[in-house]
Design an enzyme around this catalytic site. Structure first.
Site: not given
Lengths: 401, 473
Positions: B323, B326-328, B473
């Site tokens: 997770g 996923w943001h970067g 993102f």
């Protein structure tokens, strides 16, 4: 299957998704409450309130408030409709245009304020593309053009010595170059056009008078050495089509805003620029000039004026003979220094760093007449207006002093 | 295109006019909405519309063939086709450079010097969001949670529907596709409430996040060579907590409002997250559509809590680490996710250890404050671009810089902390209710006054049309 998205099993009532009246908090569930299953159509409850009536009231009140704010902006603050502001998108637009132009100007805010494009065009028949940027080291822009094989024109490089010979990559132009592609997207361009169109009618749309800009100005540097809005350069310019900057008349007329504008420069007091850095800057400038010439372009440097209050400190950090004179020799380039323009002496610099609107025309007149002698790329038009002098821009009272 | 732009206002006005024009059939209105959604996306970078189209077509056919498959193996092949294509695009555009950098670093540590060509790939805006949205379609069909959509147009519109396209909420097909089956027409009241939500979202983004909080954050986090003291480091981090919430919740609220004006319902994405007591509570309130997506398609398939303690903790950590990624494409995001994984694991252990503990009112408030403080520590890794930068701020927060530099002026600091205190207080006060329930109890005159103030503030702030943080993102 616990859930379906097929038409046949869809119940219209459940599909509405919107419900009048707020559900009690416990009944308003989210996906967080339903692990491991297909999520149903969400429910959006509309609080039982007269939203349409309230919306109508809000719209009417906001129109009144905005009109009052527009009136305040025009009468109390001194903003004007038609001052269309600058933006990264507008800079990008100018940068693209420069590849098709005969003359482009790069530099910091001094050449941006001090060039009157209309005067330039009246004298030469050519309107320069203004690609300068406030708060920057103009060498960043010079090198940007040097990397562009599509540029074949004359590049005028305006410079404030201490910025030009400062550390590389410093300044807002570096950000503008970095975001150049991003600011060229369709949504950015339509935003730019709409913004300009609105600013032709609305004075309050000025980036320096955004709520978050002026609200914190009550803090008059309460905390020593900290980043305070009071230390920033506030509005000193008006911007017109073609990124034509002129000094804002409220700065020209004295008072608190002029005093703050002068204060914001902090006298341009900087430590002396070390010789190795100067040498490096000259070497890189020479390389940039060489590359622009290899593409079929040419470069001429211009040093616009600064008031004695700043000039004394600028000269302490980097005397002309160690900076400007060596640059022209090292880069094998021609240049026009404000000191060498007889018609451009003792002009009015209301906040010490940039010329007044009228004096910008005088300085432009003086440097363009010298420019046509230095380059075959520009010629004085047959019907060019007569030369301007200090008397054309300095108020009689000041001139008599 | 972004909601806080003049272009969007014109676009939205045209979309509304077409949506409520009497001379179009519902089928034609859906086509209009899809064309508008493609324009909305293309306004950022036209060529990337192709990616949207590829994702749409592949998942549509994967689901169709999955249903027609005779064997479980064939179904799995089609599911994997969808996963590979979607994650392949995401991996190439978002993580390609990151993987290459790490490969080069590992090779260098082994003494192999490798100079790859520059990875100059532009990240298609919103790719993480629409990839997850379309993946949930094929995964739900594969897991037999739902049937495939009946009409290609409805499915294609689900993927591209502009309010959720580029920054969520991450919608599931079961939430949106059925809504396309019957004509949508909002009442005047619904449209006005939708516009009120749009105003609230824009106020959060334009005035609070961009106007007052971002400069304070930048003064601390984007000050190379400067060492923040305890005051500045905490102020910068707290301001970022406010900024990221106002930015992202502002987008979600705007999206919900825009969809409501068109007659569609979108799910909540935030539920007063800074009023959370504990981290499982926080993740039920923060970016709900992502956390539930990760739970349904990652945590549960990894075993969830059905295979003993060790497996549960492993699934939890794995989910949070991914997770974070996923943001970067940066290890700082992985650490951010990892910290949340550690928090969640610790909370799980403590809950098991102190089963009978029921906190009183003040203990709840204390736990909410503790949760907020610990969440703020994770935000340091989220905001800092490098571990060095994060270390500088963390040291500052611990008061470990001997000669700190004053970075934030008292004026901007006071405003920013006032806003953050307001956000925290509101979240704590409203943690057990909803905005709608509170509005229903509030006099209309008060609501109208607040709405007026918010809209006027947005107009006076003007905004710079800066992108939402989550667009990256």
């Amino acid at each position: 299957m616990p859930s379906s998205i097929s038409h046949s099993s869809a119940h219209k009532a459940e599909l509405r998704g919107v419900r009048e009246g707020a559900l009690p908090a416990g009944l308003r569930q989210t996906a967080a409450n339903r692990p491991g299953q297909a999520q149903p159509v969400p429910t959006r409850d509309i609080p039982l309130r007269p939203w349409l009536k309230m919306g109508t009231f809000v719209l009417a009140t906001v129109v009144v408030l905005t009109s009052a704010w527009e009136w305040t902006a025009r009468t109390k603050i001194g903003l004007r409709a038609g001052d269309i502001d600058d933006s990264p998108q507008a800079w990008g637009e100018a940068r693209r245009a420069a590849d098709y132009g005969q003359v482009a100007i790069v530099g910091d805010s001094r050449i941006l304020f001090d060039t009157d494009q209309a005067r330039f065009e009246a004298l030469t028949g050519v309107r320069p593309v203004q690609v300068s940027h406030v708060g920057t080291n103009s060498r960043t822009l010079l090198e940007h053009f040097a990397n562009d094989p599509n540029f074949h024109g004359l590049l005028i490089v305006g410079m404030a010595d201490l910025l030009y010979f400062g550390r590389p990559g410093i300044g807002l132009a570096a950000t503008a170059i970095h975001n150049y592609d991003k600011n060229n997207k369709p949504s950015q361009l339509t935003g730019l056009w709409l913004d300009r169109w609105l600013q032709n009618y609305l004075a309050f749309m000025d980036s320096d008078y955004r709520l978050s800009r002026w609200a914190p100005r009550f803090d008059t540097s309460w905390r020593k050495d900290a980043d305070s809005p009071y230390e920033d350069v506030w509005k000193i310019s008006e911007t017109f089509p073609g990124r034509q900057y002129f000094m804002w008349d409220r700065i020209e007329s004295g008072g608190y805003l002029q005093a703050h504008a002068r204060y914001a420069w902090h006298g341009f007091k900087r430590p002396p620029i070390p010789a190795p850095l100067v040498n490096k800057v000259i070497a890189r400038s020479a390389e940039a000039v060489r590359r622009i010439r290899a593409h079929g372009g040419d470069v001429i440097f211009i040093r616009p004026p600064s008031a004695p209050e700043l000039r004394v400190n600028e000269d302490k950090s980097l005397p002309r003979k160690l900076g400007w004179d060596r640059l022209l020799v090292g880069a094998n380039a021609k240049g026009i220094h404000t000191d060498d323009l007889a018609q451009a002496q003792n002009l009015v610099l209301p906040e010490y760093s940039h010329l007044s609107r009228k004096c910008a025309a005088v300085f432009t007149d003086a440097y363009v007449r010298r420019l046509v002698e230095l380059t075959p790329r520009l010629k004085l038009r047959a019907g060019a207006p007569p030369p301007l002098s200090r008397a054309d821009c300095v108020p009689e009272k000041i001139a008599a002093l | 295109m972004i909601f806080n732009s003049l272009t969007f206002l014109v676009f939205f006005a045209i979309v509304m006019a077409l949506h409520y024009a009497p001379f179009f059939s519902w089928h034609q209105k859906k086509i209009n909405l899809m064309i508008a959604s493609y324009l909305f996306y293309a306004a950022w970078n036209p060529p990337f519309v192709i990616l949207l189209w590829v994702s749409t077509v592949v998942d549509w056919w994967a689901a169709q063939w999955m249903v027609r498959a005779k064997s479980e193996r064939t179904r799995r092949v089609w599911m994997l086709t969808s996963v590979v294509v979607n994650l392949g695009m995401l991996g190439y555009f978002k993580y390609g450079g990151f993987l290459m950098d790490n490969f080069v670093a590992v090779a260098a540590s082994l003494g192999i010097i490798y100079h790859p060509p520059g990875w100059d790939i532009v990240l298609p805006v919103g790719i993480s969001f629409y990839t997850f949205a379309t993946l949930s379609y094929t995964l739900d069909v594969y897991l037999r949670r739902s049937k495939p959509a009946g009409h290609f147009l409805d499915y294609a519109l689900f993927v591209t529907f502009f309010p959720h396209l580029v920054a969520g909420p991450i919608m599931r097909p079961t939430e949106l596709v059925p809504q396309f089956e019957i004509p949508r027409r909002a009442t005047g009241n619904q449209i006005a409430f939708g516009l009120a939500l749009l105003t609230l979202g824009l106020f959060q983004k334009v005035v609070l996040a961009d106007g007052f909080l971002a400069p304070v954050v930048e003064a601390v986090y984007d000050a190379p060579g400067k060492m923040p003291g305890m005051l500045d480091a905490w102020v910068g981090t707290l301001a970022f907590a406010g900024q990221i919430f106002c930015d992202f919740a502002g987008y979600s609220t705007s999206a919900i409002g825009v969809a409501l004006c068109l007659g569609f319902a979108m799910p909540d994405n935030f539920r007063f997250p800074y009023g959370a007591v504990g981290f499982s509570d926080f993740w039920r309130r923060w970016h709900i559509t992502l956390s539930s997506w990760l739970r349904d398609y990652l945590y549960i398939p990894l075993g969830g809590n059905r295979h003993g303690q060790a497996r549960t903790y492993a699934a939890l950590m794995g989910t949070m680490l991914l997770g974070g990624l996923w943001h970067g494409a940066n290890w700082t995001f992985v650490v951010w996710g990892g910290l949340h994984g550690v928090y969640l694991s610790a909370e799980r252990w403590l809950k098991a250890r102190f089963k009978g503990f029921t906190p009183g009112r003040f203990a709840m408030l204390g736990l909410a404050v503790l949760t907020f403080v610990l969440v703020n520590i994770t935000w340091v890794f989220f905001r800092a671009k490098t571990f060095t930068g994060a270390a500088v701020v963390l040291k500052g927060m611990a008061g470990m810089h001997a000669k700190p530099d004053p970075l934030v002026g008292y004026g901007p600091m006071m405003i920013a902390m006032g806003i953050v205190a307001g956000i925290f207080g509101t979240h704590v006060a409203m943690r057990n209710t909803t905005l709608e329930a509170v509005l229903e109890r509030t006099p209309a005159a008060v609501i109208a006054g607040i709405w007026t103030a918010l809209l006027f503030a947005v107009i006076v702030e003007q905004g710079q049309g800066s992108a939402f943080i989550y667009f990256a993102f």
